[in-house]
Design a protein around this motif. Structure first.
Motif, PDB file in Angstrom:
ATOM      1  N   VAL A 136      21.305  35.006 -78.179  1.00  0.00           N
ATOM      2  CA  VAL A 136      20.579  36.287 -78.557  1.00  0.00           C
ATOM      3  C   VAL A 136      21.166  36.927 -79.592  1.00  0.00           C
ATOM      4  N   LEU A 137      22.588  37.062 -79.730  1.00  0.00           N
ATOM      5  CA  LEU A 137      23.253  37.783 -80.688  1.00  0.00           C
ATOM      6  C   LEU A 137      22.975  36.732 -82.121  1.00  0.00           C
ATOM      7  N   CYS A 140      19.504  37.576 -83.416  1.00  0.00           N
ATOM      8  CA  CYS A 140      19.354  38.676 -84.077  1.00  0.00           C
ATOM      9  C   CYS A 140      20.198  38.840 -85.275  1.00  0.00           C
ATOM     10  N   GLY A 144      18.627  39.544 -88.802  1.00  0.00           N
ATOM     11  CA  GLY A 144      18.957  40.543 -89.760  1.00  0.00           C
ATOM     12  C   GLY A 144      19.122  40.198 -91.037  1.00  0.00           C
TER      13      GLY A 144
END
Length: 258
Positions: A136-137, A140, A144
């Motif tokens: 998930v990180l 993201c 970003g």
């Protein structure tokens, strides 16, 4: 870093930066292993015990050295194969990526004790939770950097050396791959005692990454160098996934861990 800064200022030769980082990484690993090897030893210095401890941790130590060396090379490689403008754009994206990658270190350290130490009950579920969180990180971080990387470098470093959109996208891919291979390496393979797979993945990824950065950086500039960096980290992921698949097949119906 201080020595590198002084040498850069005195000579203007950028290769002193990775050389100093490599020396610091190797020295740090050797000193750490030496001190750990002395813990619990007899009052008189036990060289054999120290060397035995260092040899037992050779895969982990070599992994740290290889990873540290590889992480210090991208800007230097680009400096050898690309014009100054491309190196500046690449460096801007690299700086933003380094800042963002602290989140991977923080998350990895947070899971380290919970997953990897003392082999707690339900460790398989904890490994999966770590991989999910890092995935998930990674997604993201990819979003970003891909969406905001170029505008942020414009804001932080100015229009002349700001990263291109394609360079930022490839750095987003790198972020996602590093996040996932951090979890697979530190929280799954190492607790399983498979430090050899982690070392193999790091060395293989470094070889592919260096070659890809040099070739693609020469042909496509900053975006090519970023793509080469991403290729190296993707190779690390693929080798680790392959290792886990082989371990699962060998285990057959027996769980890998309790």
């Amino acid at each position: 870093m201080g020595v590198a800064a002084l040498l850069l200022q005195a000579t203007g030769n950028i290769t002193f930066y990775p050389i100093c980082l490599i020396a610091a990484t190797i020295g740090g690993v050797l000193v750490f292993s030496w001190r750990i090897g002395r813990i619990g030893s007899r009052p008189c210095f036990d060289t054999r015990r120290v060397l035995k401890t260092m040899w037992g941790d050779r895969n982990a130590a070599l992994t740290v050295v290889a990873a540290g060396t590889y992480s210090a090379t991208p800007v230097a490689i680009m400096g050898l194969v690309s014009p100054f403008s491309a190196v500046a754009q690449f460096s801007s994206a690299d700086k933003l990526y380094r800042i963002a990658s602290f989140s991977i270190q923080v998350l990895g350290n947070s899971f380290q004790g919970w997953v990897a130490e003392d082999r707690p009950v339900g460790i398989s579920r904890r490994m999966k939770a770590s991989l999910l969180a890092h995935s998930v990180l990674g997604l993201c971080g990819f979003a970003g950097l891909a969406l905001l990387g170029a505008p942020l470098t414009h804001l932080l470093f100015g229009d002349e050396i700001a990263a291109t959109e394609l360079t930022a996208i490839w750095y987003g891919v790198t972020f996602a791959a590093v996040s996932m291979n951090t979890s697979m390496g530190r929280h799954i393979l190492i607790p399983l005692g498979r430090t050899n797979i982690v070392l193999a993945s790091t060395l293989t990824g470094a070889v592919f990454g260096v070659v890809a950065m040099a070739v693609l950086g020469l042909k496509f500039g900053s975006s090519g160098g970023a793509a080469g960096l991403a290729i190296g980290e993707i190779v690390v992921c693929l080798v680790q996934v392959g290792g886990l698949i082989l371990l699962r097949r060998r285990a057959r119906s027996t769980p890998l861990v309790p």
